[in-house]
Write an enzyme that holds these catalytic residues in place. Structure first.
Site, PDB file in Angstrom:
ATOM      1  CG  HIS A  46      -1.853   1.140   1.304  1.00 14.06           C
ATOM      2  ND1 HIS A  46      -1.897   2.006   2.357  1.00 14.06           N
ATOM      3  CD2 HIS A  46      -2.791   1.563   0.427  1.00 14.06           C
ATOM      4  CE1 HIS A  46      -2.837   2.914   2.145  1.00 14.06           C
ATOM      5  NE2 HIS A  46      -3.396   2.670   0.979  1.00 14.06           N
ATOM      6  CD  GLU A  69      -2.940   2.359  -3.356  1.00 16.67           C
ATOM      7  OE1 GLU A  69      -3.902   3.124  -3.401  1.00 16.67           O
ATOM      8  OE2 GLU A  69      -1.969   2.568  -2.576  1.00 16.67           O
ATOM      9  CG  ASP A 100      -2.852   7.132  -3.376  1.00 16.28           C
ATOM     10  OD1 ASP A 100      -3.875   6.461  -3.523  1.00 16.28           O
ATOM     11  OD2 ASP A 100      -2.106   7.055  -2.370  1.00 16.28           O
ATOM     12  CG  HIS A 108      -3.316   9.631   0.177  1.00 20.08           C
ATOM     13  ND1 HIS A 108      -4.072  10.368   1.068  1.00 20.08           N
ATOM     14  CD2 HIS A 108      -3.991   8.480  -0.020  1.00 20.08           C
ATOM     15  CE1 HIS A 108      -5.150   9.688   1.392  1.00 20.08           C
ATOM     16  NE2 HIS A 108      -5.135   8.530   0.754  1.00 20.08           N
ATOM     17  CD  GLU A 165      -6.899   5.419  -4.433  1.00 20.98           C
ATOM     18  OE1 GLU A 165      -6.219   4.754  -3.632  1.00 20.98           O
ATOM     19  OE2 GLU A 165      -7.769   6.252  -4.088  1.00 20.98           O
TER      20      GLU A 165
HETATM   21  O1  G3P Z   1      -6.544   1.682  -3.124  1.00 13.81           O
HETATM   22  C1  G3P Z   1      -6.644   1.269  -1.818  1.00 13.81           C
HETATM   23  C2  G3P Z   1      -6.429   2.403  -0.843  1.00 13.81           C
HETATM   24  O2  G3P Z   1      -5.250   3.048  -1.181  1.00 13.81           O
HETATM   25  C3  G3P Z   1      -7.578   3.386  -0.846  1.00 13.81           C
HETATM   26  O3  G3P Z   1      -7.483   4.350   0.140  1.00 13.81           O
HETATM   27  O4  G3P Z   1      -6.931   6.562   1.037  1.00 13.81           O
HETATM   28  O5  G3P Z   1      -5.218   4.759   1.080  1.00 13.81           O
HETATM   29  O6  G3P Z   1      -5.853   5.832  -1.067  1.00 13.81           O
HETATM   30  P1  G3P Z   1      -6.312   5.418   0.310  1.00 13.81           P
HETATM   31 MG    MG Z   2      -4.627   4.710  -2.414  1.00 16.98          MG
END
Ligand code: G3P
Ligand code: MG
Length: 243
Positions: A11, A38, A40, A53, A114
């Site tokens: 993450h 993953e 952002d 993020h 994402e």
């Molecule tokens: O994509 C999974 C997760 O990353 C979604 O929440 O706020 O961590 O981007 P966040």
């Molecule tokens: Mg995310």
């Protein structure tokens, strides 16, 4: 094309071990045995896609409280995104999406990108990110585009219909989530693994596509999710879940 999603996805890289959404975070994930990460993506004021993020710089940079959408890439480049995490990461830059993709290709890693647009930039963020990816990324069994923003996923469906899309849902699941998923032809349903109930998982399973759960760092909770039929988890501590 079948998605080859591993059981655990790092993450924001490996966010418990290195600053989130940075190149060192991706390298750290790789070093501890992670196959997919993953992260952002959002746009600078001048349309450069970067890994980030929040909508503002305050939490993860030395830039005070500024909106990302007000800063040019030249200004973003002057910031650092490591010292908030720990002294060992002082000076770590905010990467461009292009730099991150380069690194993933070098390390042969899969990606869940994402789309995390600043407010009202949903369409343009998706267009710019997908356009960049289209120049580099060949293995669509190892790429998932996801977003909480329906308009971002609609744009992805329009621009790259054959790429796999993941519908991200927040814990107050809308009653019509199934219609939304069908409309978007979502290949995965990405849900909150810490709050989801057994009954909710059962209903997500009826959609017939893999369920991915964010953001799970607890081993008992992960075991429970897998037993309920969740296919993969996002974790800040992915090494805990790699066999
Ligand atoms: O994509 C999974 C997760 O990353 C979604 O929440 O706020 O961590 O981007 P966040
Ligand atoms: Mg995310």
């Amino acid at each position: 094309m079948t998605l080859n999603i591993p059981r655990v996805i790092g993450h924001r890289g490996a966010a418990s071990y290195a600053p989130e959404n940075t190149l060192i975070g991706i390298r750290t994930a790789y070093d501890i045995g992670v196959d997919w990460v993953e992260f952002d993506v959002k746009l600078t004021k001048d349309y450069i896609p970067i890994l980030f993020h929040d909508d503002t710089t305050s939490r993860t940079t030395n830039g005070g409280d500024q909106k990302i959408s007000d800063l040019t890439y030249a200004e973003i480049k002057d910031l650092e995104a490591g010292s908030w995490f720990s002294e060992g990461f002082i000076g770590e830059p905010i990467p461009t999406l292009e730099e991150a993709i380069d690194l993933l290709i070098e390390l042969d890693m899969g990606l869940n990108l994402e789309i995390k647009p600043c407010p009202s930039r949903e369409v343009e963020t998706t267009e710019v990110a997908l356009d960049l990816l289209s120049h580099y990324w060949d293995d669509h069994g190892r790429l998932l585009i996801s977003s909480f923003q329906i308009s971002a996923l609609e744009t992805a469906m329009d621009r790259a219909p054959d790429w796999q899309r993941g519908l991200l849902l927040k814990e107050d699941y809308p009653e019509n989530w199934g219609e939304i998923a069908k409309h978007l032809k979502a290949s995965t349903i990405n849900i909150n693994g810490n709050t989801v109930t057994e009954a909710e998982i059962y209903s997500f399973i009826q959609y017939g596509q893999p369920i991915l759960a964010y953001t799970v760092n607890d081993e008992e909770r992960a075991d429970w999710l897998f037993r309920q039929g969740v296919s993969a988890i996002f974790s800040d501590t992915p090494d805990l879940f790699i066999d």
